[in-house]
Design an enzyme around this catalytic site. Structure first.
Site, PDB file in Angstrom:
ATOM      1  N   LYS A  11       0.859  -1.179   0.000  1.00 23.77           N
ATOM      2  CA  LYS A  11       0.000   0.000   0.000  1.00 23.77           C
ATOM      3  C   LYS A  11       0.895   1.228   0.000  1.00 23.77           C
ATOM      4  O   LYS A  11       1.674   1.435   0.926  1.00 23.77           O
ATOM      5  CB  LYS A  11      -0.900  -0.004   1.238  1.00 23.77           C
ATOM      6  CG  LYS A  11      -1.779   1.235   1.322  1.00 23.77           C
ATOM      7  CD  LYS A  11      -2.758   1.166   2.458  1.00 23.77           C
ATOM      8  CE  LYS A  11      -3.567   2.440   2.550  1.00 23.77           C
ATOM      9  NZ  LYS A  11      -4.548   2.395   3.623  1.00 23.77           N
ATOM     10  N   LYS A  47      -2.013  -1.577  -3.902  1.00 27.13           N
ATOM     11  CA  LYS A  47      -2.902  -0.418  -3.852  1.00 27.13           C
ATOM     12  C   LYS A  47      -2.088   0.854  -3.920  1.00 27.13           C
ATOM     13  O   LYS A  47      -1.127   0.963  -3.152  1.00 27.13           O
ATOM     14  CB  LYS A  47      -3.681  -0.467  -2.526  1.00 27.13           C
ATOM     15  CG  LYS A  47      -4.544   0.747  -2.271  1.00 27.13           C
ATOM     16  CD  LYS A  47      -5.160   0.687  -0.905  1.00 27.13           C
ATOM     17  CE  LYS A  47      -5.898   1.982  -0.645  1.00 27.13           C
ATOM     18  NZ  LYS A  47      -6.371   2.082   0.695  1.00 27.13           N
ATOM     19  N   SER A  76     -10.078   5.544  -4.885  1.00 27.28           N
ATOM     20  CA  SER A  76     -11.023   6.641  -5.078  1.00 27.28           C
ATOM     21  C   SER A  76     -10.539   7.685  -6.085  1.00 27.28           C
ATOM     22  O   SER A  76     -11.323   8.187  -6.889  1.00 27.28           O
ATOM     23  CB  SER A  76     -11.329   7.300  -3.737  1.00 27.28           C
ATOM     24  OG  SER A  76     -10.140   7.793  -3.133  1.00 27.28           O
TER      25      SER A  76
END
Ligand code: PBG
Length: 326
Positions: free
Chosen positions: A196, A249, A275
């Site tokens: 991440k 991610k 997003s």
């Protein structure tokens, strides 16, 4: 190998039937996980301005939402919660009556077949907005671990099928695995947000979840975007600690990381189409600059082609409809 005109790759592109026959990658509704943002209160269904067509939902709205997802064939949701209050140690995250615990109970009641994944992190719940306990001006790794473990156990006790730690503390997968095993949940899988990155593309999410850090940033715990070998190391460590699925991610700026992980590891790989990636596309589509359907299917197919088995996407419902031909 000067093969032209004997060899002509265009022969297999001439008709849709031929293209279908030799297509290498199929995006399927089975691959998709849909994020839900759950809030306290009742009858709340408010569109999130930074994530168009995605809503803040109160618990009483979840049965309807879950029914729609099952109807569309989407196999799984990942839950994010907005607490009633925030404090230094993010206590609502591990409150058995917290927003996620209530949401999980409601979804499992209304739609038992829907795989219910919970995001395990403290940033939505802490007054400072960081993903762990603060000591001085640092997020203290080892003090955070027991809070994450408590959160995960509390989610699973409420009925969660899978937990997904997104905090990026070292050692958290192992600590959560042990806590789940000791609490009688040895068969509950962990999806680890392994690679991440400290990304600009979480902006719309942080607005939606009220989880932006009040001071500093997350670069001391999330990964540095230029690093790919380090991602493989993070994935390897998480698998050794008992992760069942590993995640990369964001997705789009990290397709090389997904591909390298695919080559190296046999475990299922998840990609989070975050997003900011969604917001960019929605904004361009709203301006008439991109065809939303074609651009979205192309991007998600690219994530899959890179090697992802499952994709978390705010576009999941739209994709399910498009794949059905609706
Ligand atoms: C919580 C968390 C974040 C996202 C998922 N879980 C935000 C962050 O790390 O700041 C981002 C998801 C998205 O942008 O869609 N730590």
């Amino acid at each position: 190998m000067s093969s032209f005109p004997i060899v002509r790759p265009r022969r297999l592109r001439r008709t849709e039937a031929l293209r279908r026959m030799v297509r290498e990658t199929q995006l399927a509704v089975d691959d998709l996980i849909y994020p839900l943002f759950v809030v306290h209160g009742s009858s709340v269904r408010d569109e999130i301005p930074s994530i168009p067509d995605v809503f803040h939902l109160s618990v009483d709205q979840l049965a309807g939402e879950a029914g729609e997802l099952v109807e569309l064939g989407i196999p799984a949701v990942i839950l994010f919660g907005l607490p009633a209050g925030k404090d230094e140690l993010g206590s609502e995250a591990y409150d058995d009556d917290g927003i996620i615990q209530r949401a999980v109970r409601e979804i499992k009641r209304a739609a038992p077949s829907l795989v219910t994944i919970t995001d395990v992190c403290l940033c939505e719940y802490t007054s400072h907005g960081h993903c762990g306990a603060i000591v001085g001006d640092e997020v203290e790794n080892d003090r955070t671990l027991p809070l994450l473990a408590r959160t995960a156990v509390s989610h699973v006790a409420a009925g969660a099928d899978v937990v997904a730690p997104s905090d990026m503390m070292d050692g958290r997968v192992g600590v959560i695995r042990r806590a789940l095993d000791e609490s009688g949940y040895p068969l509950t899988p962990i999806v680890a947000y392994s690679a991440k990155y400290a990304s600009a593309f979480y902006g719309p999410f942080r607005e939606a979840a009220g989880s932006a850090p009040r001071f500093g940033d997350r670069r001391a715990y999330q990964m540095d975007p230029p690093n790919a070998r380090e991602a493989l190391r993070e994935i390897e460590l998480d698998l050794a600690e008992g992760a069942d699925i590993v995640m990369v991610k964001p997705a789009l700026a990290y397709l090389d990381v997904i591909a390298r992980a695919r080559d190296r590891f046999a475990a299922p790989i998840a990609a989070y189409n975050v997003s900011g990636e969604y917001a960019m596309l929605k904004a361009a589509a709203a301006n008439g600059w991109l065809d939303e359907r074609r651009a979205t299917l192309e991007l998600l197919t690219g994530i899959k082609r890179a090697g992802a088995d499952v994709i978390i996407s705010y576009h999941a419902k739209a994709v399910a409809r498009w794949l059905k031909g609706a």
